[in-house]
Design an enzyme around this catalytic site. Sequence first.
Site, PDB file in Angstrom:
ATOM      1  CD1 TRP A  10     -24.032  15.951 -20.131  1.00  0.00           C
ATOM      2  CD2 TRP A  10     -24.365  13.926 -19.227  1.00  0.00           C
ATOM      3  NE1 TRP A  10     -23.009  15.130 -20.544  1.00  0.00           N
ATOM      4  CE2 TRP A  10     -23.191  13.880 -20.000  1.00  0.00           C
ATOM      5  CE3 TRP A  10     -24.775  12.777 -18.559  1.00  0.00           C
ATOM      6  CZ2 TRP A  10     -22.422  12.727 -20.128  1.00  0.00           C
ATOM      7  CZ3 TRP A  10     -24.016  11.626 -18.681  1.00  0.00           C
ATOM      8  CH2 TRP A  10     -22.853  11.594 -19.461  1.00  0.00           C
ATOM      9  CG  HIS A  95     -27.934  25.714 -13.407  1.00  0.00           C
ATOM     10  ND1 HIS A  95     -29.161  25.949 -13.982  1.00  0.00           N
ATOM     11  CD2 HIS A  95     -27.053  25.572 -14.425  1.00  0.00           C
ATOM     12  CE1 HIS A  95     -29.015  25.937 -15.305  1.00  0.00           C
ATOM     13  NE2 HIS A  95     -27.743  25.710 -15.599  1.00  0.00           N
ATOM     14  CD  GLU A 166     -24.787  28.826 -16.785  1.00  0.00           C
ATOM     15  OE1 GLU A 166     -24.500  28.204 -17.808  1.00  0.00           O
ATOM     16  OE2 GLU A 166     -25.544  28.388 -15.910  1.00  0.00           O
ATOM     17  N   GLY A 172     -30.521  27.848 -22.658  1.00  0.00           N
ATOM     18  CA  GLY A 172     -31.470  26.963 -23.328  1.00  0.00           C
ATOM     19  C   GLY A 172     -32.352  27.651 -24.352  1.00  0.00           C
ATOM     20  CB  SER A 211     -27.387  29.727 -26.273  1.00  0.00           C
ATOM     21  OG  SER A 211     -28.696  29.546 -25.761  1.00  0.00           O
ATOM     22  N   GLY A 232     -24.941  23.461 -21.736  1.00  0.00           N
ATOM     23  CA  GLY A 232     -26.072  22.580 -21.505  1.00  0.00           C
ATOM     24  C   GLY A 232     -26.403  21.787 -22.754  1.00  0.00           C
TER      25      GLY A 232
HETATM   26  C1  PEP Z   1     -26.657  25.536 -18.661  1.00  0.00           C
HETATM   27  O1  PEP Z   1     -27.388  24.589 -18.443  1.00  0.00           O
HETATM   28  O2  PEP Z   1     -25.946  25.973 -17.767  1.00  0.00           O
HETATM   29  C2  PEP Z   1     -26.650  26.118 -19.992  1.00  0.00           C
HETATM   30  C3  PEP Z   1     -25.843  27.115 -20.229  1.00  0.00           C
HETATM   31  O3  PEP Z   1     -27.501  25.570 -20.924  1.00  0.00           O
HETATM   32  P1  PEP Z   1     -27.487  25.859 -22.507  1.00  0.00           P
HETATM   33  O4  PEP Z   1     -26.051  25.690 -22.978  1.00  0.00           O
HETATM   34  O5  PEP Z   1     -28.398  24.861 -23.093  1.00  0.00           O
HETATM   35  O6  PEP Z   1     -27.925  27.277 -22.717  1.00  0.00           O
END
Ligand code: PEP
Length: 250
Positions: A10, A95, A166, A172, A211, A232
Amino acid sequence: MRIPIIAANWKMHKTVPEARAYLERLVKLAGRDPGVEVAVFPSFTALPAAAEILRGTSIALGAQDAHPEPAGAYTGAVSVAQVADLSVRYVLCGHSERRKLFGEDDLLVGRKVRAALDHGLAPILCVGETLDERRAGRAWEVVERQLDRGLSSVGDDPDGLVIAYEPVWAIGTGVAAQPADAQEMANRIRSWLRDRFGASGGEVRIQYGGSVNPNNARAFLSLPDVAGALVGGASLDPDAFWAIVHAVRT
Ligand code: PEP
């Protein structure tokens, strides 16, 4: 058999009443759901309420971060020992937002991983390259360094460990990685884990994050070396998040 783990990060969203409303809805949607693990990572402020609502359900609770020292003069920080007190099972370590916005380096991330294991929690070590690093052909070099240093104090047993791949440029932005690129990186991470931990490295779950949404989740969750997603933005609505969880099973 690797049970996929779908995690809702979150970030800095939701007050305690908003967190309660979300989780009450999620619990209704979830029912009993063997075969997929679902974990929610609220802000620290909402952890006690979340622990209370999720008690007795199949949904796990995670912390978005935690300081490796058990206690001390670290104003504003919350320790692994403190979150362990709140029925938390997972801790995000490293992260990319922590690395970039709060200046965390690989050594601190490694200490967080160690502290999580010491308190019986499962660390989710986040790794991933920036766009410049990818364009320069350095994506694997960066991820390998993050794995090497992040796991330097883990012994021979990776039990409980989860890796979240990631790519920073996909977080994001609404621009997810190509599934083939995510698979290629997950496969390299898998080989690295096997070299480092032997056969049990084959059991470590590797999530894709960046994403993920209800429309593209299936493409990632069906990749052979990917067992889950770290989500996210699309996790902020319980119904959208549940559609992503559901993608594992369809
Ligand atoms: C995250 O916060 O780890 C993430 C992957 O964010 P999002 O899904 O918004 O890209």
